[in-house]
Design a protein around this motif. Structure first.
Motif, PDB file in Angstrom:
ATOM      1  N   ILE A 123       0.991  -1.060   0.066  1.00 12.71           N
ATOM      2  CA  ILE A 123       0.039  -0.012  -0.088  1.00 12.71           C
ATOM      3  C   ILE A 123       0.763   1.244   0.059  1.00 12.71           C
ATOM      4  O   ILE A 123       1.581   1.378   1.077  1.00 12.71           O
ATOM      5  N   GLY A 182      -1.883   5.801  -2.114  1.00 13.75           N
ATOM      6  CA  GLY A 182      -3.148   4.849  -1.710  1.00 13.75           C
ATOM      7  C   GLY A 182      -3.181   4.025  -2.608  1.00 13.75           C
ATOM      8  O   GLY A 182      -4.302   2.996  -2.837  1.00 13.75           O
ATOM      9  N   ARG A 216      -6.192   0.745  10.481  1.00 17.22           N
ATOM     10  CA  ARG A 216      -6.254   1.920   9.789  1.00 17.22           C
ATOM     11  C   ARG A 216      -4.792   2.530   9.436  1.00 17.22           C
ATOM     12  O   ARG A 216      -4.036   2.359  10.323  1.00 17.22           O
ATOM     13  N   LYS A 272      -2.509   5.612   7.957  1.00 13.90           N
ATOM     14  CA  LYS A 272      -2.815   7.074   7.603  1.00 13.90           C
ATOM     15  C   LYS A 272      -1.278   7.706   6.978  1.00 13.90           C
ATOM     16  O   LYS A 272      -0.168   7.497   7.731  1.00 13.90           O
ATOM     17  N   ILE A 281      -6.780   5.267   5.281  1.00 13.28           N
ATOM     18  CA  ILE A 281      -6.801   3.909   4.405  1.00 13.28           C
ATOM     19  C   ILE A 281      -7.539   2.910   5.488  1.00 13.28           C
ATOM     20  O   ILE A 281      -6.758   2.434   6.383  1.00 13.28           O
TER      21      ILE A 281
END
Length: 482
Positions: free
Chosen positions: A108, A112, A199, A201, A207
């Motif tokens: 990732i 994004g 999560r 970030k 994300i």
């Protein structure tokens, strides 16, 4: 009737033919995959670290090979052993600081983007921030510095994060192995990773990692009105204040609201003071013991007793916990062994006076594996004895180290002059007093004709401590004349 019979025969023949073709195609595909997989081979350098299927770390002390089976499972050829790995393998080279990934990973990026990698993925260094989803509730964090928001966890280069279904996480690499029992947030130079909520970030980009190949994580963050001088309000979905424990407060990416409204929790002692529920705070496994930090919150003195049940090799041992203490040690454990520990408090049913047990945590933990290395110390040309040195694991007293020496040697028939090659397999051992850092042992090789190019293998087979014997199988090889 004959016509119908012939049609039936033809139909059966066609069915058999189609099935035969399908079987041949499937078998051919299997053979193709097998042949193709058998040709795939990767070199693993000395100084590398990787995990086997049981999540035990293996330190490579001599060059090894990584191969893949037809079904996509990897295995390691190391010291004449085939060690089963999984379909996804991470190899960290502690000498060069590089890392290689084998199998399917999902990277990732900070934009994004999700990039699926297959086969061999090479990270030339682990100082650049990267983030991978490995599988359901399993992640790889890569960066030059990795730490929790309360600084209680600090490491570098890489960190494997494995969540259970309740959001607790096991964190491990070549130097770190611990389990978190409260929600933890990791920070790197590029991103923030809220583990329990899954999560990620990057600056303003938030994300939801659960949406990438899905998640079976059942952790649900509770929101509660903030109390205290900080004013009122509800912390939800990352909009709360700061802090580090998410037992009863709202959470933000950089931290969570604590229950008292007095600000950030900076260390484990402060965390214990601010916790308003009976819970396990932290667990640390070592070689022969497990340390547990806990909090007992019983303001109305409702608990009759608080205790832990540990399953020690088929027998349940009960350890009572003090309400006034916050730390307990489970010792006299076997190394590299899995233990299940249940934490329980009891209350009384006021109507029936029945004692009711309530489990507030149930953990499955594994003690660490001790490390040993063996090498040649000297070979005497006079006595024909080989002296070897075993480096022992500090802090883990053993009484005996069982060793083994193997090599090929030649035997010449005095009548025919024919040379026969045989294998020598010699068992040995050396005793210790439990305080040494290393010990020396010897093998008598005077009865063998050994060529100077002969390769000899020394192995630490196992160690004995108390009444227990622990397999080690750590080896080294050398040439007799060098």
């Amino acid at each position: 009737m004959r016509r119908k019979y012939d049609l039936r025969n033809k139909r059966n023949f066609v069915i058999i033919l189609i099935l035969s073709i399908l079987i041949i195609c499937i078998f051919s595909l299997f053979i193709y995959k097998y042949i193709r997989a058998s040709r795939i081979e990767y070199a693993i350098n000395t100084g590398s670290v990787l995990q086997d299927t049981n999540k035990n770390y293996i330190e490579i002390e001599e060059d090894a090979k990584l191969k893949v089976r037809w079904n996509g499972d990897y295995y390691l050829i190391y010291q004449d052993n085939k060690i089963n790995l999984s379909k996804k393998v991470m190899v960290y080279d502690s000498v060069t600081g590089s890392m290689k990934l084998y199998g399917k990973f999902y990277e990732i990026s900070e934009e994004g983007r999700i990039e699926e990698t297959k086969g061999e993925t090479v990270l030339k260094n682990t100082t650049d921030g990267k983030f991978y989803k490995i599988d359901d509730r399993e992640y790889l964090v890569v960066d030059r510095q990795i730490f929790s928001d309360d600084k209680s966890i600090e490491t570098k280069n890489y960190l494997l994060v494995e969540l259970d279904k309740m959001g607790n996480a096991k964190l491990s690499n070549n130097k770190l192995n611990l389990k978190t029992i409260t929600p933890t947030v990791l920070l790197t130079s590029k991103y923030t990773f809220d583990i329990a909520n899954e999560r990620l970030k990057y600056n303003l980009l938030d994300i939801n990692l659960k949406k990438i190949i899905g998640s079976t994580n059942e952790y649900v963050e509770e929101a509660e009105t903030i109390k205290g001088d900080s004013g009122s309000g509800t912390g939800e979905n990352g909009e709360g204040g700061s802090g580090d424990w998410a037992g009863e407060g709202g959470s933000g990416v950089g931290g969570v609201v604590n229950n008292t409204g007095t600000g950030t929790v900076n260390d484990i002692g402060e965390l214990k003071n601010k916790t308003k529920m009976t819970s396990i705070i932290r667990v640390q496994e070592s070689l022969s013991k497990i340390d547990v930090d806990y909090v007992i919150y019983d303001p109305y003195n409702e608990y009759k007793s608080v205790y832990a049940e540990i399953n020690k090799h088929g027998e349940i041992e009960v350890v009572y916990l003090s309400k006034n203490d916050t730390h307990v040690v489970f010792d006299n454990l076997r190394a590299n062994t899995e233990y299940r520990i249940k934490f329980i408090y009891t209350t009384v049913n006021n109507e029936t006076n029945e004692i009711i047990p309530n489990t507030f945590d149930d953990l499955t933990l594994r003690t660490n594996m001790p490390k040993y290395s063996i090498s040649v110390y000297k070979i005497s040309n006079v006595t024909k004895k080989l002296t070897y040195k075993v480096n022992l694991q500090e802090g883990f007293a053993v009484s005996r180290v069982n060793t083994h020496l193997s090599f090929n040697y030649s035997v010449t028939d005095p009548e025919t002059g024919e040379v026969d090659i045989k294998n020598a397999s010699i068992n040995g051992y050396v005793t210790t007093n439990g305080t040494e850092k290393s010990v020396l042992g010897t093998f008598d090789i005077s009865d063998y004709s050994i060529d100077e190019d002969t390769v000899l293998r020394l192995t630490v087979v196992s160690v004995q401590y108390g009444e227990n014997e622990l397999p080690i199988n750590s080896s080294s090889t050398f040439r007799f004349g060098r």
